[in-house]
Design a protein around this motif. Structure first.
Motif, PDB file in Angstrom:
ATOM      1  N   GLN A 207       0.849  -1.183   0.000  1.00  0.00           N
ATOM      2  CA  GLN A 207       0.000   0.000   0.000  1.00  0.00           C
ATOM      3  C   GLN A 207       0.892   1.242   0.000  1.00  0.00           C
ATOM      4  OE1 GLN A 207      -3.657   0.100   2.497  1.00  0.00           O
ATOM      5  NE2 GLN A 207      -2.677   1.822   3.502  1.00  0.00           N
ATOM      6  N   SER A 208       0.618   2.187  -0.872  1.00  0.00           N
ATOM      7  CA  SER A 208       1.502   3.345  -0.990  1.00  0.00           C
ATOM      8  C   SER A 208       0.700   4.602  -1.306  1.00  0.00           C
ATOM      9  CB  SER A 208       2.538   3.116  -2.087  1.00  0.00           C
ATOM     10  OG  SER A 208       1.901   3.011  -3.352  1.00  0.00           O
ATOM     11  N   GLN A 209       1.385   5.715  -1.212  1.00  0.00           N
ATOM     12  CA  GLN A 209       0.838   6.994  -1.611  1.00  0.00           C
ATOM     13  C   GLN A 209       2.003   7.882  -2.031  1.00  0.00           C
ATOM     14  OE1 GLN A 209      -1.160   8.642   1.759  1.00  0.00           O
ATOM     15  NE2 GLN A 209       0.648   8.709   3.030  1.00  0.00           N
ATOM     16  N   LEU A 210       1.706   9.015  -2.625  1.00  0.00           N
ATOM     17  CA  LEU A 210       2.751   9.941  -3.034  1.00  0.00           C
ATOM     18  C   LEU A 210       3.085  10.872  -1.884  1.00  0.00           C
ATOM     19  CD1 LEU A 210       1.542  10.842  -6.638  1.00  0.00           C
ATOM     20  CD2 LEU A 210       3.317   9.213  -5.987  1.00  0.00           C
TER      21      LEU A 210
ATOM     22  N   ALA B 152       6.891 -16.263  -6.380  1.00  0.00           N
ATOM     23  CA  ALA B 152       6.089 -15.334  -5.588  1.00  0.00           C
ATOM     24  C   ALA B 152       6.061 -13.969  -6.258  1.00  0.00           C
ATOM     25  CB  ALA B 152       6.635 -15.238  -4.169  1.00  0.00           C
ATOM     26  N   LYS B 153       5.291 -13.041  -5.680  1.00  0.00           N
ATOM     27  CA  LYS B 153       5.083 -11.737  -6.315  1.00  0.00           C
ATOM     28  C   LYS B 153       5.067 -10.636  -5.265  1.00  0.00           C
ATOM     29  CE  LYS B 153       1.598 -11.453  -9.222  1.00  0.00           C
ATOM     30  NZ  LYS B 153       0.207 -11.282  -9.733  1.00  0.00           N
ATOM     31  N   ILE B 154       5.620  -9.473  -5.638  1.00  0.00           N
ATOM     32  CA  ILE B 154       5.455  -8.249  -4.864  1.00  0.00           C
ATOM     33  C   ILE B 154       4.934  -7.191  -5.823  1.00  0.00           C
ATOM     34  CG2 ILE B 154       6.512  -6.533  -3.361  1.00  0.00           C
ATOM     35  CD1 ILE B 154       8.700  -8.497  -2.706  1.00  0.00           C
ATOM     36  N   THR B 155       3.801  -6.572  -5.463  1.00  0.00           N
ATOM     37  CA  THR B 155       3.176  -5.610  -6.357  1.00  0.00           C
ATOM     38  C   THR B 155       2.377  -4.604  -5.538  1.00  0.00           C
ATOM     39  OG1 THR B 155       1.826  -5.390  -8.376  1.00  0.00           O
ATOM     40  CG2 THR B 155       1.075  -6.978  -6.715  1.00  0.00           C
ATOM     41  N   SER B 156       1.770  -3.626  -6.190  1.00  0.00           N
ATOM     42  CA  SER B 156       0.945  -2.640  -5.497  1.00  0.00           C
ATOM     43  C   SER B 156      -0.440  -3.214  -5.237  1.00  0.00           C
ATOM     44  CB  SER B 156       0.837  -1.360  -6.318  1.00  0.00           C
ATOM     45  OG  SER B 156       0.273  -1.637  -7.588  1.00  0.00           O
ATOM     46  N   VAL B 157      -1.072  -2.740  -4.153  1.00  0.00           N
ATOM     47  CA  VAL B 157      -2.412  -3.230  -3.836  1.00  0.00           C
ATOM     48  C   VAL B 157      -3.456  -2.524  -4.687  1.00  0.00           C
ATOM     49  CG1 VAL B 157      -2.811  -1.618  -1.936  1.00  0.00           C
ATOM     50  CG2 VAL B 157      -3.984  -3.829  -1.951  1.00  0.00           C
ATOM     51  N   CYS B 158      -3.202  -1.278  -5.049  1.00  0.00           N
ATOM     52  CA  CYS B 158      -4.120  -0.528  -5.907  1.00  0.00           C
ATOM     53  C   CYS B 158      -3.348  -0.038  -7.134  1.00  0.00           C
ATOM     54  CB  CYS B 158      -4.738   0.635  -5.139  1.00  0.00           C
ATOM     55  SG  CYS B 158      -5.762   0.103  -3.740  1.00  0.00           S
ATOM     56  N   ASP B 159      -3.795   1.048  -7.721  1.00  0.00           N
ATOM     57  CA  ASP B 159      -3.164   1.533  -8.942  1.00  0.00           C
ATOM     58  C   ASP B 159      -1.960   2.426  -8.681  1.00  0.00           C
ATOM     59  OD1 ASP B 159      -5.014   0.212 -10.507  1.00  0.00           O
ATOM     60  OD2 ASP B 159      -6.402   1.912 -10.546  1.00  0.00           O
ATOM     61  N   THR B 160      -1.785   2.903  -7.433  1.00  0.00           N
ATOM     62  CA  THR B 160      -0.674   3.791  -7.112  1.00  0.00           C
ATOM     63  C   THR B 160       0.628   3.009  -7.029  1.00  0.00           C
ATOM     64  OG1 THR B 160      -2.159   5.202  -5.841  1.00  0.00           O
ATOM     65  CG2 THR B 160       0.197   5.495  -5.483  1.00  0.00           C
ATOM     66  N   ALA B 161       1.657   3.476  -7.729  1.00  0.00           N
ATOM     67  CA  ALA B 161       2.944   2.792  -7.699  1.00  0.00           C
ATOM     68  C   ALA B 161       3.539   2.834  -6.297  1.00  0.00           C
ATOM     69  CB  ALA B 161       3.901   3.447  -8.693  1.00  0.00           C
ATOM     70  N   TRP B 162       4.244   1.781  -5.930  1.00  0.00           N
ATOM     71  CA  TRP B 162       5.001   1.764  -4.684  1.00  0.00           C
ATOM     72  C   TRP B 162       6.468   2.018  -5.013  1.00  0.00           C
ATOM     73  CZ3 TRP B 162       8.178  -2.749  -3.508  1.00  0.00           C
ATOM     74  CH2 TRP B 162       8.109  -3.750  -4.476  1.00  0.00           C
ATOM     75  N   SER B 163       7.298   2.224  -4.005  1.00  0.00           N
ATOM     76  CA  SER B 163       8.676   2.641  -4.263  1.00  0.00           C
ATOM     77  C   SER B 163       9.528   1.513  -4.841  1.00  0.00           C
ATOM     78  CB  SER B 163       9.312   3.174  -2.974  1.00  0.00           C
ATOM     79  OG  SER B 163      10.604   3.664  -3.238  1.00  0.00           O
ATOM     80  N   GLY B 164       9.495   0.315  -4.215  1.00  0.00           N
ATOM     81  CA  GLY B 164      10.269  -0.811  -4.713  1.00  0.00           C
ATOM     82  C   GLY B 164      11.056  -1.497  -3.612  1.00  0.00           C
TER      83      GLY B 164
ATOM     84  N   THR C 294       5.644   6.210  -1.604  1.00  0.00           N
ATOM     85  CA  THR C 294       6.060   5.496  -0.404  1.00  0.00           C
ATOM     86  C   THR C 294       5.923   3.996  -0.685  1.00  0.00           C
ATOM     87  OG1 THR C 294       3.821   5.544   0.519  1.00  0.00           O
ATOM     88  CG2 THR C 294       5.268   7.397   1.031  1.00  0.00           C
ATOM     89  N   GLY C 295       6.057   3.200   0.359  1.00  0.00           N
ATOM     90  CA  GLY C 295       5.970   1.751   0.182  1.00  0.00           C
ATOM     91  C   GLY C 295       7.301   1.164  -0.229  1.00  0.00           C
ATOM     92  N   VAL C 296       8.290   1.272   0.672  1.00  0.00           N
ATOM     93  CA  VAL C 296       9.642   0.764   0.414  1.00  0.00           C
ATOM     94  C   VAL C 296       9.839  -0.523   1.200  1.00  0.00           C
ATOM     95  CG1 VAL C 296      12.114   1.267   0.500  1.00  0.00           C
ATOM     96  CG2 VAL C 296      10.470   3.130   0.189  1.00  0.00           C
ATOM     97  N   ILE C 297      10.372  -1.546   0.558  1.00  0.00           N
ATOM     98  CA  ILE C 297      10.803  -2.753   1.250  1.00  0.00           C
ATOM     99  C   ILE C 297      12.321  -2.746   1.246  1.00  0.00           C
ATOM    100  CG2 ILE C 297      10.817  -5.275   1.263  1.00  0.00           C
ATOM    101  CD1 ILE C 297       8.084  -5.196  -0.070  1.00  0.00           C
ATOM    102  N   SER C 298      12.923  -2.535   2.422  1.00  0.00           N
ATOM    103  CA  SER C 298      14.373  -2.394   2.545  1.00  0.00           C
ATOM    104  C   SER C 298      14.970  -3.650   3.169  1.00  0.00           C
ATOM    105  CB  SER C 298      14.727  -1.181   3.416  1.00  0.00           C
ATOM    106  OG  SER C 298      14.273   0.013   2.837  1.00  0.00           O
ATOM    107  N   LEU C 299      16.010  -4.164   2.537  1.00  0.00           N
ATOM    108  CA  LEU C 299      16.742  -5.298   3.098  1.00  0.00           C
ATOM    109  C   LEU C 299      17.933  -4.755   3.862  1.00  0.00           C
ATOM    110  CD1 LEU C 299      16.720  -7.829   0.117  1.00  0.00           C
ATOM    111  CD2 LEU C 299      14.968  -7.378   1.832  1.00  0.00           C
ATOM    112  N   GLY C 300      17.940  -4.978   5.166  1.00  0.00           N
ATOM    113  CA  GLY C 300      19.025  -4.520   6.007  1.00  0.00           C
ATOM    114  C   GLY C 300      20.128  -5.553   6.111  1.00  0.00           C
ATOM    115  N   GLN C 301      20.985  -5.367   7.091  1.00  0.00           N
ATOM    116  CA  GLN C 301      22.152  -6.218   7.253  1.00  0.00           C
ATOM    117  C   GLN C 301      21.759  -7.671   7.497  1.00  0.00           C
ATOM    118  OE1 GLN C 301      24.797  -5.130  10.472  1.00  0.00           O
ATOM    119  NE2 GLN C 301      26.570  -5.656   9.230  1.00  0.00           N
ATOM    120  N   ASN C 302      22.425  -8.566   6.762  1.00  0.00           N
ATOM    121  CA  ASN C 302      22.243 -10.023   6.903  1.00  0.00           C
ATOM    122  C   ASN C 302      20.820 -10.492   6.597  1.00  0.00           C
ATOM    123  OD1 ASN C 302      24.967 -10.325   7.797  1.00  0.00           O
ATOM    124  ND2 ASN C 302      24.333  -9.708   9.853  1.00  0.00           N
TER     125      ASN C 302
END
Length: 207
Positions: A107-110, A133-145, A117-125
């Motif tokens: 879920q994201s917004q501008l 599998a899939k990662i995508t937006s829930v609606c039509d608004t783009a998410w960050s990535g 918004t809507g960032v999935i961040s991979l931290g240390q380790n």
């Protein structure tokens, strides 16, 4: 009380409620001596967003917040459909395995600067292991990535039938310095700026 959402009688021993929104019900019990006791219970309804319904335990984070999941060196498997509500989801210290058929809906917004918004961040380790599998937006608004930071790893594989998919993001996958990525079967669809962005120090393997 209230009577909304109650199926059948409100005076039976085991009343049944099926509300359309989260509802708090009050129950009054009267014994043979006319002593009364009042208690309450909240019946929560799984949300439906843009046609997708999510179980309550498949909702990660809250809107306008940063959520960190630290697995302390262990692995966690995700199966089914999940709603990522966090403005930023940080994954740390473990393997996050998205099993075949699993979808993370972001879920994201501008923001005020018109960046999603809507960032999935991979931290240390952290390792993000997607298999069919899939990662995508829930609606039509783009998410960050997905952003893979230092000392993290991304593995995208097929389950023999379906490729992984990262779609409807601003940048599908960003690999920063000291990142490892192994992509053997993946689709990057409808990502606005770039599908994969690789910094020069990242380790990238793809057939």
């Amino acid at each position: 009380t209230p009577n909304s959402g109650i199926v059948g009688s409100t005076t039976v021993d085991h009343p049944f409620a099926n509300p359309t929104v989260d509802t708090k019900y009050y129950v009054k019990i009267t014994d043979a001596n006319q002593c009364e006791e009042i208690d309450s219970v909240i019946v929560r309804v799984p949300p439906t967003i843009c046609g997708h319904t999510f179980e309550l335990d498949h909702i990660i984070g809250n809107s306008h917040e940063v959520t960190t999941i630290n697995l302390n060196g262990f692995a966690r498997q995700y199966s089914g459909d999940y709603l990522i509500k966090s403005e930023r989801l940080i994954l740390e210290n473990g393997t996050f395995y998205l099993s075949p058929g699993t979808t993370w809906y972001v879920q994201s917004q501008l923001d005020p600067e018109w960046y999603p918004t809507g960032v999935i961040s991979l931290g240390q380790n952290a390792t993000l292991f997607m298999k069919g599998a899939k990662i995508t937006s829930v609606c039509d608004t783009a998410w960050s990535g997905v952003v893979a930071g230092a000392d993290s790893r991304v593995i995208l594989e097929t389950n023999g039938l379906d490729s992984c998919e990262i779609s409807n993001a601003f940048i599908g996958l960003r690999l920063l310095h000291n990142t490892r990525a192994s992509i053997t079967a993946a689709k990057f669809i409808n990502n606005a700026y770039a599908s994969v962005q690789v910094e020069r120090i990242a380790t990238f393997n793809s057939p």
